[in-house]
Design a protein around this motif. Structure first.
Motif, PDB file in Angstrom:
ATOM      1  N   THR A   5      49.061   9.612  16.015  1.00 27.06           N
ATOM      2  CA  THR A   5      47.645   9.285  15.849  1.00 27.06           C
ATOM      3  C   THR A   5      47.430   8.831  14.411  1.00 27.06           C
ATOM      4  O   THR A   5      48.104   9.291  13.495  1.00 27.06           O
ATOM      5  CB  THR A   5      46.720  10.487  16.140  1.00 27.06           C
ATOM      6  OG1 THR A   5      47.048  11.557  15.268  1.00 27.06           O
ATOM      7  CG2 THR A   5      46.835  10.942  17.570  1.00 27.06           C
ATOM      8  N   ILE A   6      46.493   7.915  14.249  1.00 28.31           N
ATOM      9  CA  ILE A   6      46.155   7.410  12.921  1.00 28.31           C
ATOM     10  C   ILE A   6      44.682   7.691  12.679  1.00 28.31           C
ATOM     11  O   ILE A   6      43.825   7.278  13.458  1.00 28.31           O
ATOM     12  CB  ILE A   6      46.441   5.903  12.804  1.00 28.31           C
ATOM     13  CG1 ILE A   6      47.940   5.650  13.023  1.00 28.31           C
ATOM     14  CG2 ILE A   6      45.985   5.370  11.456  1.00 28.31           C
ATOM     15  CD1 ILE A   6      48.318   4.191  13.081  1.00 28.31           C
ATOM     16  N   ILE A   7      44.407   8.404  11.613  1.00 31.60           N
ATOM     17  CA  ILE A   7      43.029   8.701  11.230  1.00 31.60           C
ATOM     18  C   ILE A   7      42.691   7.761  10.085  1.00 31.60           C
ATOM     19  O   ILE A   7      43.288   7.831   9.012  1.00 31.60           O
ATOM     20  CB  ILE A   7      42.873  10.180  10.835  1.00 31.60           C
ATOM     21  CG1 ILE A   7      43.236  11.064  12.035  1.00 31.60           C
ATOM     22  CG2 ILE A   7      41.462  10.460  10.344  1.00 31.60           C
ATOM     23  CD1 ILE A   7      43.272  12.537  11.748  1.00 31.60           C
ATOM     24  N   SER A   8      41.747   6.870  10.348  1.00 31.51           N
ATOM     25  CA  SER A   8      41.471   5.799   9.388  1.00 31.51           C
ATOM     26  C   SER A   8      40.533   6.213   8.264  1.00 31.51           C
ATOM     27  O   SER A   8      40.455   5.527   7.251  1.00 31.51           O
ATOM     28  CB  SER A   8      40.896   4.583  10.114  1.00 31.51           C
ATOM     29  OG  SER A   8      39.690   4.929  10.760  1.00 31.51           O
ATOM     30  N   ALA A   9      39.809   7.306   8.431  1.00 31.78           N
ATOM     31  CA  ALA A   9      38.901   7.757   7.376  1.00 31.78           C
ATOM     32  C   ALA A   9      38.663   9.252   7.525  1.00 31.78           C
ATOM     33  O   ALA A   9      38.638   9.779   8.635  1.00 31.78           O
ATOM     34  CB  ALA A   9      37.581   7.011   7.452  1.00 31.78           C
ATOM     35  N   LEU A  47      45.043   7.671   6.728  1.00 34.75           N
ATOM     36  CA  LEU A  47      44.992   6.559   5.791  1.00 34.75           C
ATOM     37  C   LEU A  47      44.106   6.900   4.600  1.00 34.75           C
ATOM     38  O   LEU A  47      43.068   7.534   4.747  1.00 34.75           O
ATOM     39  CB  LEU A  47      44.447   5.310   6.489  1.00 34.75           C
ATOM     40  CG  LEU A  47      45.248   4.804   7.687  1.00 34.75           C
ATOM     41  CD1 LEU A  47      44.582   3.576   8.281  1.00 34.75           C
ATOM     42  CD2 LEU A  47      46.679   4.495   7.294  1.00 34.75           C
ATOM     43  N   GLN A  48      44.545   6.474   3.446  1.00 35.74           N
ATOM     44  CA  GLN A  48      43.745   6.666   2.239  1.00 35.74           C
ATOM     45  C   GLN A  48      42.794   5.488   2.117  1.00 35.74           C
ATOM     46  O   GLN A  48      43.172   4.339   2.313  1.00 35.74           O
ATOM     47  CB  GLN A  48      44.647   6.748   1.015  1.00 35.74           C
ATOM     48  CG  GLN A  48      43.881   6.957  -0.272  1.00 35.74           C
ATOM     49  CD  GLN A  48      44.798   7.221  -1.452  1.00 35.74           C
ATOM     50  OE1 GLN A  48      45.907   7.698  -1.279  1.00 35.74           O
ATOM     51  NE2 GLN A  48      44.329   6.909  -2.638  1.00 35.74           N
ATOM     52  N   THR A  49      41.546   5.785   1.809  1.00 40.32           N
ATOM     53  CA  THR A  49      40.569   4.722   1.582  1.00 40.32           C
ATOM     54  C   THR A  49      40.161   4.750   0.117  1.00 40.32           C
ATOM     55  O   THR A  49      40.571   5.641  -0.637  1.00 40.32           O
ATOM     56  CB  THR A  49      39.315   4.916   2.460  1.00 40.32           C
ATOM     57  OG1 THR A  49      38.599   6.067   1.996  1.00 40.32           O
ATOM     58  CG2 THR A  49      39.682   5.089   3.924  1.00 40.32           C
TER      59      THR A  49
END
Length: 122
Positions: A5-9, A47-49
């Motif tokens: 899974t990818i957590i975008s924020a 992911l780093q924002t």
């Protein structure tokens, strides 16, 4: 289900403005990684924002879980639906097995005993 899974924020907009995700929500999203019966483990990529970084992720994880609260509400519709399928005693038993009933009854007694034990240790 997915292997990764990818957590975008790590943040979201709330009525009070931007806020970090609660611990339980982050774990819920991360816990989707790994396919039951196929994978022995799953992977979660955060992911780093430009607004959130590793320190924010660590802060959310270290917060610990929020307390669970029952969302079970007995309404007229629920009662009518239960009584169309079950007897009065079976419908009552169904409602008595809810998480909310547990928290108000048996769970509350256990929590009070745990609190008393912890206070005695202090």
């Amino acid at each position: 289900p997915a292997r990764t899974t990818i957590i975008s924020a790590l943040g979201r907009m709330t009525d009070d403005g931007p806020a970090l995700l609660p611990h339980n929500e982050l774990l819920q999203m991360a816990g989707r990684a790994g396919r039951r019966g196929y994978d022995t483990e799953g992977h979660c990529i955060v992911l780093q924002t430009r607004f959130e970084g590793p320190d924010d992720a660590w802060h959310i994880i270290r917060q610990g879980p929020e307390p669970l609260q029952s969302q079970f509400n007995v309404s007229y519709g629920l009662v009518l639906n239960l009584l169309s399928v079950y007897s009065m005693d079976e419908a009552r038993e169904f409602c008595n097995k809810s998480f909310g009933t547990y928290l108000r009854g048996e769970g509350a007694v256990k929590r009070q005993a745990e609190i008393a034990e912890l206070e005695a240790r202090a």
